[in-house]
Design a protein around this motif. Sequence first.
Motif, PDB file in Angstrom:
ATOM      1  N   ARG A 264      -2.695 -51.575   0.685  1.00 19.48           N
ATOM      2  CA  ARG A 264      -4.036 -52.489   0.700  1.00 19.48           C
ATOM      3  C   ARG A 264      -5.066 -52.103  -0.210  1.00 19.48           C
ATOM      4  O   ARG A 264      -6.031 -53.541  -0.959  1.00 19.48           O
ATOM      5  CB  ARG A 264      -4.326 -52.258   1.903  1.00 19.48           C
ATOM      6  CG  ARG A 264      -5.714 -53.518   2.232  1.00 19.48           C
ATOM      7  CD  ARG A 264      -5.830 -53.171   4.304  1.00 19.48           C
ATOM      8  NE  ARG A 264      -7.249 -54.035   4.483  1.00 19.48           N
ATOM      9  CZ  ARG A 264      -7.805 -53.538   4.790  1.00 19.48           C
ATOM     10  NH1 ARG A 264      -7.635 -52.913   5.850  1.00 19.48           N
ATOM     11  NH2 ARG A 264      -9.516 -54.500   5.202  1.00 19.48           N
ATOM     12  N   ALA A 265      -5.276 -50.877  -0.315  1.00 22.78           N
ATOM     13  CA  ALA A 265      -6.029 -50.359  -1.399  1.00 22.78           C
ATOM     14  C   ALA A 265      -6.354 -50.791  -2.903  1.00 22.78           C
ATOM     15  O   ALA A 265      -6.879 -51.069  -3.563  1.00 22.78           O
ATOM     16  CB  ALA A 265      -6.295 -49.447  -0.960  1.00 22.78           C
TER      17      ALA A 265
ATOM     18  N   GLY B  85      -8.083 -52.218  -6.106  1.00 24.02           N
ATOM     19  CA  GLY B  85      -7.313 -52.280  -7.475  1.00 24.02           C
ATOM     20  C   GLY B  85      -7.150 -50.713  -7.567  1.00 24.02           C
ATOM     21  O   GLY B  85      -7.834 -50.173  -8.935  1.00 24.02           O
ATOM     22  N   VAL B  86      -7.332 -49.872  -6.018  1.00 27.64           N
ATOM     23  CA  VAL B  86      -7.314 -48.548  -6.181  1.00 27.64           C
ATOM     24  C   VAL B  86      -5.858 -47.786  -6.259  1.00 27.64           C
ATOM     25  O   VAL B  86      -4.929 -48.060  -5.406  1.00 27.64           O
ATOM     26  CB  VAL B  86      -8.155 -48.200  -5.664  1.00 27.64           C
ATOM     27  CG1 VAL B  86      -7.476 -46.539  -5.157  1.00 27.64           C
ATOM     28  CG2 VAL B  86      -9.197 -48.398  -5.142  1.00 27.64           C
ATOM     29  N   GLU B  87      -4.584 -46.616  -7.373  1.00 24.82           N
ATOM     30  CA  GLU B  87      -3.750 -47.302  -7.476  1.00 24.82           C
ATOM     31  C   GLU B  87      -3.362 -45.545  -6.803  1.00 24.82           C
ATOM     32  O   GLU B  87      -5.170 -44.847  -6.288  1.00 24.82           O
ATOM     33  CB  GLU B  87      -3.875 -46.771  -8.720  1.00 24.82           C
ATOM     34  CG  GLU B  87      -2.975 -47.916  -9.580  1.00 24.82           C
ATOM     35  CD  GLU B  87      -3.266 -47.950 -11.279  1.00 24.82           C
ATOM     36  OE1 GLU B  87      -3.404 -46.804 -12.258  1.00 24.82           O
ATOM     37  OE2 GLU B  87      -2.131 -48.456 -11.922  1.00 24.82           O
ATOM     38  N   ALA B  88      -2.449 -44.907  -6.153  1.00 23.70           N
ATOM     39  CA  ALA B  88      -2.561 -44.255  -5.025  1.00 23.70           C
ATOM     40  C   ALA B  88      -0.788 -42.867  -5.969  1.00 23.70           C
ATOM     41  O   ALA B  88      -0.161 -43.192  -6.647  1.00 23.70           O
ATOM     42  CB  ALA B  88      -2.399 -45.405  -4.272  1.00 23.70           C
TER      43      ALA B  88
ATOM     44  N   VAL C 128      -6.663 -44.701   6.866  1.00 20.69           N
ATOM     45  CA  VAL C 128      -6.624 -44.326   5.399  1.00 20.69           C
ATOM     46  C   VAL C 128      -7.653 -45.439   3.857  1.00 20.69           C
ATOM     47  O   VAL C 128      -7.574 -44.940   3.506  1.00 20.69           O
ATOM     48  CB  VAL C 128      -5.351 -44.718   4.571  1.00 20.69           C
ATOM     49  CG1 VAL C 128      -5.325 -44.663   3.501  1.00 20.69           C
ATOM     50  CG2 VAL C 128      -4.607 -43.502   5.680  1.00 20.69           C
ATOM     51  N   PHE C 129      -7.441 -47.031   4.853  1.00 25.12           N
ATOM     52  CA  PHE C 129      -8.202 -47.950   3.540  1.00 25.12           C
ATOM     53  C   PHE C 129      -9.744 -47.674   3.898  1.00 25.12           C
ATOM     54  O   PHE C 129     -10.264 -47.527   2.910  1.00 25.12           O
ATOM     55  CB  PHE C 129      -8.118 -49.051   3.945  1.00 25.12           C
ATOM     56  CG  PHE C 129      -8.577 -50.479   3.727  1.00 25.12           C
ATOM     57  CD1 PHE C 129      -8.101 -50.946   2.692  1.00 25.12           C
ATOM     58  CD2 PHE C 129      -9.551 -50.941   3.529  1.00 25.12           C
ATOM     59  CE1 PHE C 129      -8.381 -51.720   1.493  1.00 25.12           C
ATOM     60  CE2 PHE C 129      -9.853 -52.402   3.118  1.00 25.12           C
ATOM     61  CZ  PHE C 129      -9.856 -52.491   2.167  1.00 25.12           C
ATOM     62  N   ASP C 130     -10.050 -47.143   5.294  1.00 28.86           N
ATOM     63  CA  ASP C 130     -11.208 -47.186   5.363  1.00 28.86           C
ATOM     64  C   ASP C 130     -11.585 -46.315   4.474  1.00 28.86           C
ATOM     65  O   ASP C 130     -13.001 -46.674   4.024  1.00 28.86           O
ATOM     66  CB  ASP C 130     -11.910 -46.956   6.634  1.00 28.86           C
ATOM     67  CG  ASP C 130     -11.545 -47.895   7.645  1.00 28.86           C
ATOM     68  OD1 ASP C 130     -11.643 -48.928   7.344  1.00 28.86           O
ATOM     69  OD2 ASP C 130     -12.159 -47.703   8.554  1.00 28.86           O
ATOM     70  N   LEU C 131     -11.120 -44.933   4.081  1.00 28.70           N
ATOM     71  CA  LEU C 131     -11.529 -43.667   3.797  1.00 28.70           C
ATOM     72  C   LEU C 131     -11.986 -43.813   1.795  1.00 28.70           C
ATOM     73  O   LEU C 131     -12.900 -44.011   0.937  1.00 28.70           O
ATOM     74  CB  LEU C 131     -10.426 -42.299   4.103  1.00 28.70           C
ATOM     75  CG  LEU C 131     -11.517 -41.605   3.140  1.00 28.70           C
ATOM     76  CD1 LEU C 131     -12.746 -40.764   3.011  1.00 28.70           C
ATOM     77  CD2 LEU C 131     -10.693 -40.143   3.345  1.00 28.70           C
TER      78      LEU C 131
ATOM     79  N   GLN D  79     -14.609 -45.874  -3.239  1.00 33.36           N
ATOM     80  CA  GLN D  79     -15.101 -46.375  -4.137  1.00 33.36           C
ATOM     81  C   GLN D  79     -16.614 -47.315  -3.761  1.00 33.36           C
ATOM     82  O   GLN D  79     -17.319 -47.441  -5.213  1.00 33.36           O
ATOM     83  CB  GLN D  79     -13.768 -47.796  -4.176  1.00 33.36           C
ATOM     84  CG  GLN D  79     -14.470 -48.503  -5.293  1.00 33.36           C
ATOM     85  CD  GLN D  79     -13.015 -49.694  -4.985  1.00 33.36           C
ATOM     86  OE1 GLN D  79     -13.648 -50.170  -4.273  1.00 33.36           O
ATOM     87  NE2 GLN D  79     -12.284 -49.837  -6.007  1.00 33.36           N
ATOM     88  N   ASP D  80     -16.770 -47.272  -2.764  1.00 33.38           N
ATOM     89  CA  ASP D  80     -18.205 -48.132  -2.487  1.00 33.38           C
ATOM     90  C   ASP D  80     -19.292 -46.463  -2.778  1.00 33.38           C
ATOM     91  O   ASP D  80     -20.366 -47.662  -3.095  1.00 33.38           O
ATOM     92  CB  ASP D  80     -18.149 -48.074  -0.909  1.00 33.38           C
ATOM     93  CG  ASP D  80     -17.336 -49.363  -0.806  1.00 33.38           C
ATOM     94  OD1 ASP D  80     -16.802 -50.539  -1.551  1.00 33.38           O
ATOM     95  OD2 ASP D  80     -17.312 -49.878   0.337  1.00 33.38           O
TER      96      ASP D  80
END
Length: 345
Positions: free
Chosen positions: A66-67, A72-75, A285-288, A293-294
Amino acid sequence: MRRVSTFAAAVAATVTLALTATACGESSTESSSSGDGGDKGVGIAFDVGGRDDASFNEAAARGADRAEEELGVEAKFMTARNEETEADREQRLTALAQQGYNPVIGVGFLYGPSIEKVAKEFPDTTFGVIDAAPEGDNIYGATFAEHEGSYLAGVAAALKSETGKVGFIGALDTALIQKFQAGFEQGAKDTDPDIEVVSEYLADNDSGFNDQAGAKDKAQGMLERDIDVIYTAAGLSGVGSIEEISEHGGAWAIGVDSDQYEQPGLEEYQDVILTSVMKGVDVAVFDLIKSVQDGEPLSGPKVYTLAEDGVSLSTSGGFIDDIMEQIDEARQKIADGEIEVRETP
């Protein structure tokens, strides 16, 4: 910082994707971001079983997916082996931090001590851990009210059982898995005081999360004793339990962590998956990732509860539609504090 309170094909795919990472003693790298330098994205260290466990790790992976889609965050994903040492986990986390991944997330309570140690060495990196809450200014500990979701599973099991016997299979006998057991037993007993609940465990180490054959054998033994609803809280091992229930016929499986009815690789077993106790691991996971990023990284402990949909019961397949009134009633009583769910059996 701001502080806030089935399946052989999928397993084969995991093996095919895995690449040995000898530099840091890694078991596998399942996917990775591109580019060098700076914040390379999120580094996720999975528990045993890897991304394609159709359960716990998969839930974390959905948060990273989802991130990537929304932010646009890769993992980069890395996976633990059975019976690892603390040093193994520390090496994995250190490698991710050294390579510039931020945040670095450990999926599973076993990462708690190693994250607490490694986070001190990388104060400018945010670390997260699922199912543990270690101390540290740059650590976000996401835990869940598994016992509350499991209570609802117990209600469903008691209402759907035709033999008056239901079962629980846990990966290993720890405080975390006891929460699943305790909630399930209480929910079943509160619904039907005469119901028989049998609870058993697979192992005394983390291999219990990656033992499909063992879970299959446990389920077989329960089915032979006329237990007709089985709830398995054991990660990838649960696939073996679901498979055995499907082969037996006339019984139900209750999934865990993810909506297992919807999981790729489990389609052929959908007709026996009564429901699943879902944990919002993907949300945590998305929250963190978003907070980093913010520029306002989350830190401190956070409990995701039933009242805020941190845990819930899936309705896929429609198999519990006829008992939703009773389940919703129990859910509301838990949210309102009328029912206090035990965390230990």
